[in-house]
Design a protein around this motif. Structure first.
Motif, PDB file in Angstrom:
ATOM      1  N   HIS A   1      67.801  52.831  87.231  1.00  0.00           N
ATOM      2  CA  HIS A   1      66.403  52.674  86.812  1.00  0.00           C
ATOM      3  C   HIS A   1      65.595  53.963  86.951  1.00  0.00           C
ATOM      4  O   HIS A   1      64.566  54.134  86.296  1.00  0.00           O
ATOM      5  CB  HIS A   1      65.740  51.574  87.651  1.00  0.00           C
ATOM      6  N   ALA A   2      66.049  54.896  87.792  1.00  0.00           N
ATOM      7  CA  ALA A   2      65.293  56.126  88.010  1.00  0.00           C
ATOM      8  C   ALA A   2      65.771  57.273  87.127  1.00  0.00           C
ATOM      9  O   ALA A   2      65.204  58.368  87.186  1.00  0.00           O
ATOM     10  CB  ALA A   2      65.388  56.537  89.481  1.00  0.00           C
ATOM     11  N   VAL A   3      66.782  57.029  86.309  1.00  0.00           N
ATOM     12  CA  VAL A   3      67.419  58.120  85.557  1.00  0.00           C
ATOM     13  C   VAL A   3      67.012  58.093  84.088  1.00  0.00           C
ATOM     14  O   VAL A   3      67.093  57.061  83.421  1.00  0.00           O
ATOM     15  CB  VAL A   3      68.956  58.044  85.689  1.00  0.00           C
ATOM     16  N   TYR A   4      66.579  59.265  83.604  1.00  0.00           N
ATOM     17  CA  TYR A   4      66.268  59.426  82.187  1.00  0.00           C
ATOM     18  C   TYR A   4      67.516  59.796  81.398  1.00  0.00           C
ATOM     19  O   TYR A   4      67.748  59.292  80.305  1.00  0.00           O
ATOM     20  CB  TYR A   4      65.180  60.497  82.023  1.00  0.00           C
ATOM     21  N   LEU A   5      68.321  60.727  81.962  1.00  0.00           N
ATOM     22  CA  LEU A   5      69.560  61.145  81.324  1.00  0.00           C
ATOM     23  C   LEU A   5      70.667  61.140  82.376  1.00  0.00           C
ATOM     24  O   LEU A   5      70.582  61.848  83.380  1.00  0.00           O
ATOM     25  CB  LEU A   5      69.418  62.551  80.720  1.00  0.00           C
ATOM     26  N   GLY A   6      71.707  60.328  82.124  1.00  0.00           N
ATOM     27  CA  GLY A   6      72.788  60.195  83.094  1.00  0.00           C
ATOM     28  C   GLY A   6      73.891  61.212  82.894  1.00  0.00           C
ATOM     29  O   GLY A   6      73.832  62.077  82.015  1.00  0.00           O
ATOM     30  N   ALA A   7      74.908  61.100  83.733  1.00  0.00           N
ATOM     31  CA  ALA A   7      76.040  62.034  83.694  1.00  0.00           C
ATOM     32  C   ALA A   7      76.835  61.853  82.402  1.00  0.00           C
ATOM     33  O   ALA A   7      77.064  60.735  81.940  1.00  0.00           O
ATOM     34  CB  ALA A   7      76.935  61.814  84.910  1.00  0.00           C
ATOM     35  N   SER A   8      77.285  62.957  81.842  1.00  0.00           N
ATOM     36  CA  SER A   8      78.000  62.957  80.567  1.00  0.00           C
ATOM     37  C   SER A   8      79.495  62.755  80.791  1.00  0.00           C
ATOM     38  O   SER A   8      79.987  62.803  81.926  1.00  0.00           O
ATOM     39  CB  SER A   8      77.772  64.284  79.853  1.00  0.00           C
ATOM     40  N   PRO A   9      80.265  62.552  79.705  1.00  0.00           N
ATOM     41  CA  PRO A   9      81.723  62.493  79.842  1.00  0.00           C
ATOM     42  C   PRO A   9      82.309  63.758  80.459  1.00  0.00           C
ATOM     43  O   PRO A   9      83.359  63.695  81.103  1.00  0.00           O
ATOM     44  CB  PRO A   9      82.198  62.308  78.396  1.00  0.00           C
ATOM     45  N   ARG A  10      81.631  64.908  80.280  1.00  0.00           N
ATOM     46  CA  ARG A  10      82.106  66.122  80.940  1.00  0.00           C
ATOM     47  C   ARG A  10      82.075  65.948  82.460  1.00  0.00           C
ATOM     48  O   ARG A  10      82.925  66.502  83.176  1.00  0.00           O
ATOM     49  CB  ARG A  10      81.250  67.323  80.536  1.00  0.00           C
TER      50      ARG A  10
ATOM     51  N   ILE B   1      72.243  64.839  86.312  1.00  0.00           N
ATOM     52  CA  ILE B   1      71.344  63.766  85.900  1.00  0.00           C
ATOM     53  C   ILE B   1      69.913  64.290  85.849  1.00  0.00           C
ATOM     54  O   ILE B   1      69.569  65.252  86.540  1.00  0.00           O
ATOM     55  CB  ILE B   1      71.425  62.544  86.837  1.00  0.00           C
ATOM     56  N   ILE B   2      69.093  63.660  85.010  1.00  0.00           N
ATOM     57  CA  ILE B   2      67.672  63.982  84.929  1.00  0.00           C
ATOM     58  C   ILE B   2      66.895  62.714  85.258  1.00  0.00           C
ATOM     59  O   ILE B   2      67.141  61.655  84.673  1.00  0.00           O
ATOM     60  CB  ILE B   2      67.286  64.480  83.525  1.00  0.00           C
ATOM     61  N   LEU B   3      65.978  62.822  86.205  1.00  0.00           N
ATOM     62  CA  LEU B   3      65.190  61.664  86.614  1.00  0.00           C
ATOM     63  C   LEU B   3      64.043  61.433  85.633  1.00  0.00           C
ATOM     64  O   LEU B   3      63.550  62.365  84.990  1.00  0.00           O
ATOM     65  CB  LEU B   3      64.632  61.873  88.018  1.00  0.00           C
ATOM     66  N   ASN B   4      63.607  60.190  85.521  1.00  0.00           N
ATOM     67  CA  ASN B   4      62.461  59.887  84.672  1.00  0.00           C
ATOM     68  C   ASN B   4      61.161  60.221  85.408  1.00  0.00           C
ATOM     69  O   ASN B   4      61.152  60.528  86.600  1.00  0.00           O
ATOM     70  CB  ASN B   4      62.485  58.434  84.197  1.00  0.00           C
ATOM     71  N   SER B   5      60.074  60.168  84.693  1.00  0.00           N
ATOM     72  CA  SER B   5      58.789  60.598  85.256  1.00  0.00           C
ATOM     73  C   SER B   5      58.356  59.726  86.431  1.00  0.00           C
ATOM     74  O   SER B   5      57.786  60.226  87.407  1.00  0.00           O
ATOM     75  CB  SER B   5      57.713  60.579  84.166  1.00  0.00           C
ATOM     76  N   ASP B   6      58.624  58.422  86.362  1.00  0.00           N
ATOM     77  CA  ASP B   6      58.238  57.533  87.462  1.00  0.00           C
ATOM     78  C   ASP B   6      58.978  57.902  88.746  1.00  0.00           C
ATOM     79  O   ASP B   6      58.400  57.890  89.840  1.00  0.00           O
ATOM     80  CB  ASP B   6      58.546  56.079  87.104  1.00  0.00           C
ATOM     81  N   ALA B   7      60.248  58.231  88.615  1.00  0.00           N
ATOM     82  CA  ALA B   7      61.044  58.608  89.790  1.00  0.00           C
ATOM     83  C   ALA B   7      60.516  59.901  90.398  1.00  0.00           C
ATOM     84  O   ALA B   7      60.440  60.038  91.625  1.00  0.00           O
ATOM     85  CB  ALA B   7      62.506  58.753  89.404  1.00  0.00           C
ATOM     86  N   LYS B   8      60.153  60.851  89.542  1.00  0.00           N
ATOM     87  CA  LYS B   8      59.636  62.126  90.044  1.00  0.00           C
ATOM     88  C   LYS B   8      58.317  61.934  90.773  1.00  0.00           C
ATOM     89  O   LYS B   8      58.070  62.559  91.816  1.00  0.00           O
ATOM     90  CB  LYS B   8      59.472  63.112  88.886  1.00  0.00           C
ATOM     91  N   LEU B   9      57.465  61.063  90.244  1.00  0.00           N
ATOM     92  CA  LEU B   9      56.182  60.784  90.900  1.00  0.00           C
ATOM     93  C   LEU B   9      56.373  60.062  92.224  1.00  0.00           C
ATOM     94  O   LEU B   9      55.539  60.172  93.121  1.00  0.00           O
ATOM     95  CB  LEU B   9      55.287  59.956  89.968  1.00  0.00           C
TER      96      LEU B   9
END
Length: 317
Positions: free
Chosen positions: A236-245, A283-291
């Motif tokens: 729920h806190a992740v905007y972009l998850g880990a890739s196949p790489r 991973i990149i967190l979404n704005s809510d997670a960063k706040l």
């Protein structure tokens, strides 16, 4: 002759003559080296980042180069440049510092995105392209990059595509009181890096890298890896998850870790141990997670705790 576990730990013990109290970090660096990956160290100055990579290079008798990244550094300063020779009336290529076995990319976030991008091909393909010609880098090839997490003025954060090229990201941290005292004692008269000698050759390292490729990974373990990376994409806190790489990197790291443990198969516990170092920077967190001050480390810790470890045919043996 096959290189065995005692040979591996001979290097680690050799590096420990220079770097005090950082066994786990040295082992992680060597796991990356064995699996053909690269390392990103994010830590404050003066904790031994440079000494660790120099000690690894000297322990292997490898060619070592250091690149000090600055805002005015050009891509050609990294990859190399063609210079006109007036005697031969021809252009001659002068190798850049990236063309070494082991490279320290110091303060990588202090240079411009254009120069940072010059590393992308090297980190992923093991080659650089200059003047329309692709040149293969030395084999083995290992990059340890550093960045200071405290000073952000005048820095350029690494883009996600480049972060994804690093197998591991971790910190070294401050030594304990006793460890710092040991550091002072060792450098009192002469720094131990000056008299460090090679204990294995580059041919030995290449042989080990080939042996790592033969470490067995059962389908159950592969599914566990995929479950972990998939869980990062659904968190729920992740905007972009880990890739196949990231899945590939985790599997390769697991093979190297199992090899270091003198096993010819990967266990789910190997993957669980390595996951925080292989996934947190992917991973990149979404704005809510960063706040909410949620960190990447916390998200990966939750993912590792929530994803069920497979039982039964862990090793396929």
């Amino acid at each position: 002759m096959a290189v065995t576990q005692p040979h591996i730990y001979r290097i680690i013990e050799n590096v420990e003559k220079v770097v005090v109290g950082k066994r786990k970090e040295i082992e992680l660096s060597f796991i990356a080296l064995l699996s053909g990956g690269h390392v990103l160290l994010e830590d404050v100055p003066g904790v031994g980042k440079t000494m660790m990579v120099r000690a690894i290079a000297k322990s292997l008798g490898a060619e070592f180069k250091r690149i000090q990244f600055t805002p005015d550094l050009l891509p050609s300063d990294v990859t190399g440049v063609s210079v006109f020779n007036q005697k031969t009336l021809d252009f001659q290529f002068r190798r850049g510092p990236i063309m070494a076995n082991i490279v320290l990319a110091d303060e990588i976030n202090r240079t411009s995105p254009k120069t940072q991008a010059a590393l992308l091909e090297a980190l992923e393909e093991g080659s650089v392209t200059t003047d329309g010609e692709t040149r293969e880098l030395q084999d083995p090839f290992f990059v340890m990059a550093t960045q200071n997490p405290i000073e952000y003025g005048g820095t350029y954060p690494l883009p996600e595509a480049q972060l994804d090229r690093f197998l591991f990201k971790f910190k070294i941290g401050y030594p304990s009181r006793e460890e710092e005292l040991e550091v002072l004692n060792r450098v009192e008269k002469q720094h131990p890096i000056e008299k460090l000698e090679a204990v294995l050759s580059l041919d030995d390292l290449t042989a080990m890298q080939k042996q790592v490729l033969n470490v067995y990974v059962d389908e159950t373990v592969k599914r566990y890896i995929i479950d972990l990376t998939t869980a990062t994409r659904r968190h729920h806190a992740v905007y972009l998850g880990a890739s196949p790489r990231a899945s590939i990197a985790l599997m390769k790291a697991g093979q190297a870790y199992a090899f270091m443990q003198d096993r010819d198969f990967v266990l789910p516990d190997d993957i669980k141990y390595l996951a925080p170092y292989a996934l947190q920077h992917r991973i990149i967190l979404n704005s809510d997670a960063k706040l909410s001050d949620i960190s990447n480390e916390r998200v990966i810790r939750e993912v590792v705790e929530q994803v069920k470890i497979p039982v039964g045919r862990e090793s396929g043996r």
